[in-house]
Design an enzyme around this catalytic site. Structure first.
Site, mmCIF file in Angstrom:
data_model
loop_
_atom_site.group_PDB
_atom_site.id
_atom_site.type_symbol
_atom_site.label_atom_id
_atom_site.label_comp_id
_atom_site.label_asym_id
_atom_site.label_seq_id
_atom_site.Cartn_x
_atom_site.Cartn_y
_atom_site.Cartn_z
ATOM 1 N N HIS A 77 0.850 -1.201 0.000
ATOM 2 C CA HIS A 77 0.000 0.000 0.000
ATOM 3 C C HIS A 77 0.876 1.238 0.000
ATOM 4 C CE1 HIS A 77 -4.372 -0.944 1.024
ATOM 5 N NE2 HIS A 77 -3.854 -1.985 0.417
ATOM 6 N N TYR A 132 -9.348 8.128 5.129
ATOM 7 C CA TYR A 132 -9.622 8.847 6.369
ATOM 8 C C TYR A 132 -10.667 9.915 6.058
ATOM 9 C CZ TYR A 132 -5.034 6.975 7.860
ATOM 10 O OH TYR A 132 -3.968 6.164 8.182
ATOM 11 N N PRO A 169 -4.472 3.289 18.061
ATOM 12 C CA PRO A 169 -4.325 2.729 16.708
ATOM 13 C C PRO A 169 -4.406 3.770 15.578
ATOM 14 C CG PRO A 169 -6.476 2.165 17.620
ATOM 15 C CD PRO A 169 -5.736 2.901 18.695
ATOM 16 N N LYS A 223 0.682 1.745 14.617
ATOM 17 C CA LYS A 223 2.082 1.503 14.993
ATOM 18 C C LYS A 223 2.279 0.334 15.965
ATOM 19 C CE LYS A 223 3.888 5.219 12.997
ATOM 20 N NZ LYS A 223 4.614 5.060 11.742
ATOM 21 N N TYR A 248 4.882 8.190 8.865
ATOM 22 C CA TYR A 248 3.820 7.210 8.634
ATOM 23 C C TYR A 248 4.389 5.810 8.423
ATOM 24 C CZ TYR A 248 -0.893 6.071 6.720
ATOM 25 O OH TYR A 248 -2.150 5.572 6.504
HETATM 26 C C1 FAD Z 1 -8.727 -2.520 16.290
HETATM 27 C C2 FAD Z 1 -7.221 -2.483 16.300
HETATM 28 C C3 FAD Z 1 -6.533 -2.238 15.124
HETATM 29 C C4 FAD Z 1 -5.138 -2.195 15.123
HETATM 30 N N1 FAD Z 1 -4.481 -1.938 13.938
HETATM 31 C C5 FAD Z 1 -3.126 -1.903 13.922
HETATM 32 C C6 FAD Z 1 -2.389 -1.742 12.673
HETATM 33 O O1 FAD Z 1 -2.962 -1.614 11.576
HETATM 34 N N2 FAD Z 1 -1.015 -1.747 12.739
HETATM 35 C C7 FAD Z 1 -0.350 -1.931 13.925
HETATM 36 O O2 FAD Z 1 0.893 -1.936 13.929
HETATM 37 N N3 FAD Z 1 -1.006 -2.123 15.098
HETATM 38 C C8 FAD Z 1 -2.366 -2.124 15.134
HETATM 39 N N4 FAD Z 1 -3.032 -2.374 16.311
HETATM 40 C C9 FAD Z 1 -2.263 -2.662 17.541
HETATM 41 C C10 FAD Z 1 -1.772 -4.098 17.580
HETATM 42 O O3 FAD Z 1 -2.816 -5.007 17.311
HETATM 43 C C11 FAD Z 1 -1.123 -4.395 18.927
HETATM 44 O O4 FAD Z 1 -0.198 -3.364 19.212
HETATM 45 C C12 FAD Z 1 -0.403 -5.759 18.941
HETATM 46 O O5 FAD Z 1 -1.327 -6.815 18.978
HETATM 47 C C13 FAD Z 1 0.545 -5.856 20.150
HETATM 48 O O6 FAD Z 1 1.133 -7.139 20.167
HETATM 49 P P1 FAD Z 1 1.589 -7.810 21.543
HETATM 50 O O7 FAD Z 1 2.184 -9.103 21.179
HETATM 51 O O8 FAD Z 1 2.359 -6.834 22.342
HETATM 52 O O9 FAD Z 1 0.219 -8.001 22.374
HETATM 53 P P2 FAD Z 1 -1.065 -8.849 22.041
HETATM 54 O O10 FAD Z 1 -1.265 -8.989 20.568
HETATM 55 O O11 FAD Z 1 -2.166 -8.217 22.828
HETATM 56 O O12 FAD Z 1 -0.744 -10.287 22.617
HETATM 57 C C14 FAD Z 1 -0.714 -10.519 24.006
HETATM 58 C C15 FAD Z 1 -0.997 -11.996 24.251
HETATM 59 O O13 FAD Z 1 -0.838 -12.270 25.635
HETATM 60 C C16 FAD Z 1 -1.883 -13.114 26.065
HETATM 61 N N5 FAD Z 1 -2.064 -12.922 27.502
HETATM 62 C C17 FAD Z 1 -2.588 -11.852 28.146
HETATM 63 N N6 FAD Z 1 -2.601 -12.050 29.489
HETATM 64 C C18 FAD Z 1 -2.059 -13.285 29.696
HETATM 65 C C19 FAD Z 1 -1.820 -14.055 30.850
HETATM 66 N N7 FAD Z 1 -2.121 -13.594 32.090
HETATM 67 N N8 FAD Z 1 -1.258 -15.264 30.724
HETATM 68 C C20 FAD Z 1 -0.923 -15.747 29.495
HETATM 69 N N9 FAD Z 1 -1.160 -15.061 28.343
HETATM 70 C C21 FAD Z 1 -1.705 -13.826 28.443
HETATM 71 C C22 FAD Z 1 -3.081 -12.654 25.235
HETATM 72 O O14 FAD Z 1 -4.080 -13.653 25.168
HETATM 73 C C23 FAD Z 1 -2.432 -12.376 23.888
HETATM 74 O O15 FAD Z 1 -2.420 -13.514 23.041
HETATM 75 C C24 FAD Z 1 -4.431 -2.423 16.328
HETATM 76 C C25 FAD Z 1 -5.123 -2.683 17.517
HETATM 77 C C26 FAD Z 1 -6.503 -2.711 17.511
HETATM 78 C C27 FAD Z 1 -7.242 -2.997 18.798
#
Ligand code: FAD
Length: 392
Positions: free
Chosen positions: A81, A202, A294, A298, A389
């Site tokens: 994109h 947007y 979001p 990022k 971006y």
């Molecule tokens: C609607 C939406 C759209 C988004 N769009 C974008 C985008 O386009 N680009 C982008 O870069 N980011 C985007 N984000 C943000 C992105 O999804 C998150 O920043 C990303 O998932 C973070 O990854 P993580 O591994 O840190 O955490 P998570 O993906 O939240 O993973 C954490 C994991 O830990 C597990 N967990 C939690 N507590 C426990 C526990 N006590 N014991 C064991 N396991 C546990 C959870 O089940 C989960 O599987 C978006 C977020 C949302 C909500």
């Protein structure tokens, strides 16, 4: 392969809490460095690989994944994109950010596909993962599960998202948090409908922001700014499509492709950053270390890059007691994190004008349009936007 953690006498090198992008990138990179680790995930496997969230991967995250042999799926099936489109009361314009700034593009690859790839790679490398294993508590190298089980580890990596137990364990020890609430809520919608424009869209509107993010040929993500406290159940499919049509000004710009709403969730646009993402034997990455709204997509990118920074630091500490990488971890990550927050904050100001017709609302919206006009007409502004971006 590493020691199995269910052997009570064993101590693993790293216990990773959470199988999101951060935990799985970290797990793969630790195995590549010969570190035995175990991933503890509270959900079932199907829920982990079925959770749709992010989709936009910046070049830095793509490079990190491919350099470490984790990018085959996104290179094969991801979409490039290069543009984003802004709509408002004065019409629309498309910004080709791949021709500005560092001339970079995004790769659009659904987060659940990335997680599935990372999981397969982890298992192929001989990794040890336990699903449906919620962690209750973390204390000095001991991870206690809700089922009474226990894992002992030389280091614990907190990759359990922003409501996780590892963050709570760190802040309980005095780590400070900087936080901000944009006061904005999005209704995040996933629709069984192909994209309606070739780009991210947007839309600025006096009723509130609306966003369009292509995911695949058959699925599109939409966002609607809604009042804080909104119950997603109050938004029927019809109500969602009618509101999107109004705010995306389909009467002027053509209809949206519609379809069944697969998911609807309210997301409060909040941010926070832990001032030190770890200490001693507990180190955090991804949303656990800081939540970013979001609005500039990022979060997943920061999660990938932080995990890739943490992996060699943990490996060096385990292999020869060299803690320099861990000592430097905050300084290596935080400037990048704050740069992403700064842009995300600016983006939020651009997208969310006040709703209503009070003099203050009209003033706020005029500022919003002044920002948009600057972005439309100023090459310098476009260069800065493009760099921010696609950068992490
Ligand atoms: C609607 C939406 C759209 C988004 N769009 C974008 C985008 O386009 N680009 C982008 O870069 N980011 C985007 N984000 C943000 C992105 O999804 C998150 O920043 C990303 O998932 C973070 O990854 P993580 O591994 O840190 O955490 P998570 O993906 O939240 O993973 C954490 C994991 O830990 C597990 N967990 C939690 N507590 C426990 C526990 N006590 N014991 C064991 N396991 C546990 C959870 O089940 C989960 O599987 C978006 C977020 C949302 C909500």
């Amino acid at each position: 392969m590493g020691k199995r953690f269910d052997d009570a006498s064993a101590q693993v090198g790293v216990a990773i809490v959470g199988a999101g992008p951060a935990g799985l990138v970290l797990g793969n990179l630790l195995l590549d460095r010969g570190v035995d680790c175990v991933v503890l995930e509270r959900r079932e496997r199907a829920a982990v690989v079925g959770r749709a969230r992010a989709g936009f991967l910046a070049p830095g995250a793509v490079e990190t994944l491919t350099r470490n042999g984790l990018g085959d799926g996104l290179l094969e099936r991801g979409r490039t994109h290069r543009t984003c489109r802004f709509r408002g009361e004065h019409g629309e314009f498309t910004l080709d950010y791949s021709r500005a700034g560092r001339r970079e593009a995004h790769t659009v690859y659904p987060q659940q596909d990335l997680v599935r790839d990372l999981l397969s790679a982890f298992v192929e490398r001989g990794g040890d993962i336990r699903f449906a294993a919620p962690v209750r508590e973390v204390t000095r190298g001991t991870v206690r599960l809700h089922d009474g089980g226990e894992v002992r580890a030389r280091y614990v990596a907190g990759c359990d998202g922003h409501r996780g137990v590892t963050r709570a364990a760190l802040t309980a020890r005095g780590t400070r948090t900087a936080r901000w609430d944009h006061g904005v809520t999005w209704l995040a919608v996933l629709a069984a409908a192909g994209p309606s424009m070739p780009a991210v869209g947007y839309a600025l509107h006096e009723r509130g922001f609306a966003g369009h993010m292509a995911r695949t040929d058959t699925v599109t993500r939409y966002y609607l700014q809604v009042p804080r406290g909104t119950d997603p159940a109050d938004w029927s499919d019809d109500r969602i499509w009618t509101e999107l049509a109004t705010r995306m000004r389909t009467a002027e710009h053509g209809p949206l492709r519609t379809g069944a709403v697969l998911e609807r969730a309210a997301v409060d646009l909040r941010c926070d950053v832990l001032e030190r993402p770890g200490a001693d034997r507990l180190w955090l990455a991804g949303d656990a270390a800081g939540l970013i709204s979001p609005s500039a997509a990022k979060g997943a990118n920061l999660a990938v890059v932080q995990a890739a920074t943490l992996a060699p630091a943990l490996a060096a500490a385990l292999a020869h007691g060299d803690s320099k990488g861990l000592d430097r971890y905050a300084d290596d990550c935080l400037p990048r994190v704050w740069r992403a927050h700064e842009f995300s904050h600016w983006m939020s100001g651009l997208l969310h004008g006040p709703v209503g017709h009070t003099p203050e609302a009209r003033y706020g919206r005029a500022l919003q349009y002044a920002r948009l006009e600057s972005l439309r007409t100023s090459r310098a502004h476009q260069d800065h936007f493009a760099e921010s971006y696609t950068g992490i």
